[in-house]
Design a protein around this motif. Structure first.
Motif, PDB file in Angstrom:
ATOM      1  N   UNK A  41       7.835  11.556   9.697  1.00 56.00           N
ATOM      2  CA  UNK A  41       6.893  10.572  10.216  1.00 56.00           C
ATOM      3  C   UNK A  41       5.943  10.116   9.115  1.00 56.00           C
ATOM      4  N   UNK A  42       5.238   9.021   9.383  1.00 59.17           N
ATOM      5  CA  UNK A  42       4.193   8.526   8.480  1.00 59.17           C
ATOM      6  C   UNK A  42       2.852   8.917   9.089  1.00 59.17           C
ATOM      7  N   UNK A  43       2.051   9.657   8.339  1.00 57.49           N
ATOM      8  CA  UNK A  43       0.731  10.031   8.869  1.00 57.49           C
ATOM      9  C   UNK A  43      -0.310   8.954   8.601  1.00 57.49           C
ATOM     10  N   UNK A  48       5.887   3.447  -1.139  1.00 54.37           N
ATOM     11  CA  UNK A  48       5.289   2.221  -0.622  1.00 54.37           C
ATOM     12  C   UNK A  48       5.604   2.141   0.863  1.00 54.37           C
ATOM     13  N   UNK A  49       4.745   1.469   1.606  1.00 53.70           N
ATOM     14  CA  UNK A  49       4.797   1.519   3.069  1.00 53.70           C
ATOM     15  C   UNK A  49       6.127   1.057   3.672  1.00 53.70           C
ATOM     16  N   UNK A  50       6.706  -0.080   3.267  1.00 55.66           N
ATOM     17  CA  UNK A  50       7.978  -0.474   3.879  1.00 55.66           C
ATOM     18  C   UNK A  50       9.085   0.549   3.648  1.00 55.66           C
ATOM     19  N   UNK A  51       9.126   1.143   2.453  1.00 53.30           N
ATOM     20  CA  UNK A  51      10.132   2.169   2.173  1.00 53.30           C
ATOM     21  C   UNK A  51       9.893   3.382   3.057  1.00 53.30           C
ATOM     22  N   UNK A  52       8.635   3.758   3.225  1.00 54.92           N
ATOM     23  CA  UNK A  52       8.300   4.893   4.088  1.00 54.92           C
ATOM     24  C   UNK A  52       8.784   4.643   5.518  1.00 54.92           C
ATOM     25  N   UNK A  53       8.626   3.410   6.000  1.00 48.92           N
ATOM     26  CA  UNK A  53       9.104   3.076   7.340  1.00 48.92           C
ATOM     27  C   UNK A  53      10.610   3.269   7.448  1.00 48.92           C
ATOM     28  N   UNK A  54      11.336   2.803   6.468  1.00 48.26           N
ATOM     29  CA  UNK A  54      12.792   2.918   6.541  1.00 48.26           C
ATOM     30  C   UNK A  54      13.225   4.376   6.485  1.00 48.26           C
ATOM     31  N   UNK A  93       0.855  -1.177   0.000  1.00 52.74           N
ATOM     32  CA  UNK A  93       0.000   0.000   0.000  1.00 52.74           C
ATOM     33  C   UNK A  93       0.900   1.238   0.000  1.00 52.74           C
ATOM     34  N   UNK A  94       0.325   2.390  -0.266  1.00 57.17           N
ATOM     35  CA  UNK A  94       1.081   3.628  -0.327  1.00 57.17           C
ATOM     36  C   UNK A  94       0.976   4.371   1.003  1.00 57.17           C
TER      37      UNK A  94
END
Length: 288
Positions: A229-231, A213-219, A143-144
């Protein structure tokens, strides 16, 4: 025996025609069997490979976390590196028989001959791309997610909020497509050639937020951009986005990749690798 000149002439005419027809049929059968390059089996020795006895895998450089580790696809660390070696093993290749080549993301799915047997690089399966390359079945559903500086997080608490922001994403990615189709911001998103350029733009204040993509955003938020941060995440209005192994159009390798991925899914390997390398991807709210 009576001489039959008419029959002799007819035989002389028909014989070459029959031979030509037989040769044409044989040629057609040969072409049909070769079309698509389908292997006779999924044993390593029968696969249509770029190098005999070697499995050549493409990915971008730099190769980012958490998909790879230490910018070294060959070390088996990171989710996609680990998946690639698990697929290779299923196909009958030892680790030493895997060769990595550099292939930039936005050229991996262009038409034409490839220098790799398959590419693994968070490449989403889309109908447009599948028109010019072949894909395996999906090995990860993504997911994005929205990355923003913490001080501005309240500005991106919903999809409606995102419409009024200056958003950015890497060119030719489904993140960019998601901005345009699912968010539909009032201002055209900024488009970057690389994710490094996009991240620098966020730090410079050129964009309010980025979509990855979510995993990249986490890293990115954990290790690369301090104070970010990720909202939340948002799901595409279309069917879930899946990453697939990409091959040259008509290479014939995709069915064997499907077979390998099915085995890895059924024996729990894919789930275990996802847990090992992407375990942080939990409890992210969905933006409405």
């Amino acid at each position: 025996m009576l001489h039959q000149p008419g029959r002799t002439r007819l035989t002389a005419i028909l014989a070459p025609l029959a031979l030509a027809a037989a040769l044409t049929a044989c040629g057609s059968e040969a072409e049909d069997s070769a079309e698509g390059g389908a292997p006779t089996s999924c044993e390593a020795a029968d696969l249509p490979l770029k190098q005999d006895g070697k499995l050549t895998i493409g990915t971008d450089s730099p190769a980012y976390e958490p998909w790879f580790s230490e910018n070294d696809p060959s070390n088996g660390k990171g989710f996609e590196s680990a998946v690639a070696y698990a697929v290779a093993e299923q196909l009958g290749f030892a680790k030493d028989d895997v060769v990595w080549v550099k292939q930039t993301f936005n050229t991996s799915y262009t038409p034409g001959e490839k220098k790799f047997d398959f590419d693994i690089n968070q490449i989403s399966i889309t109908p447009e791309r599948a028109g010019v390359v072949d894909f395996s079945q999906g090995y990860y559903t993504a997911s994005q997610a929205v990355v923003i500086m913490e001080k501005d997080a309240a500005k991106a608490a919903s999809l409606e909020d995102l419409k009024g922001l200056k958003l950015g994403a890497q060119t030719a990615t489904t993140s960019l497509t998601a901005i345009r189709e699912d968010v539909q911001p009032t201002t055209d998103p900024l488009v970057f050639d690389t994710s490094d350029q996009a991240k620098q733009a966020l730090l410079n204040g050129q964009v309010d937020a980025l979509v990855f993509d979510l995993p990249t955003a986490f890293y990115i938020t954990a290790a690369e951009i301090e104070g970010s941060t990720i909202t939340g995440q948002f799901e595409s209005s279309e069917k879930p986005e899946e990453f697939g192994l990409l091959t040259e159009k008509g290479s014939g390798l995709a069915p064997c990749l499907d077979e390998a991925l099915t085995a890895l899914e059924e024996d729990g390997t894919l789930a275990a690798l996802e847990k090992e390398w992407l375990s942080d991807v939990v409890s992210v709210p969905v933006l409405k």
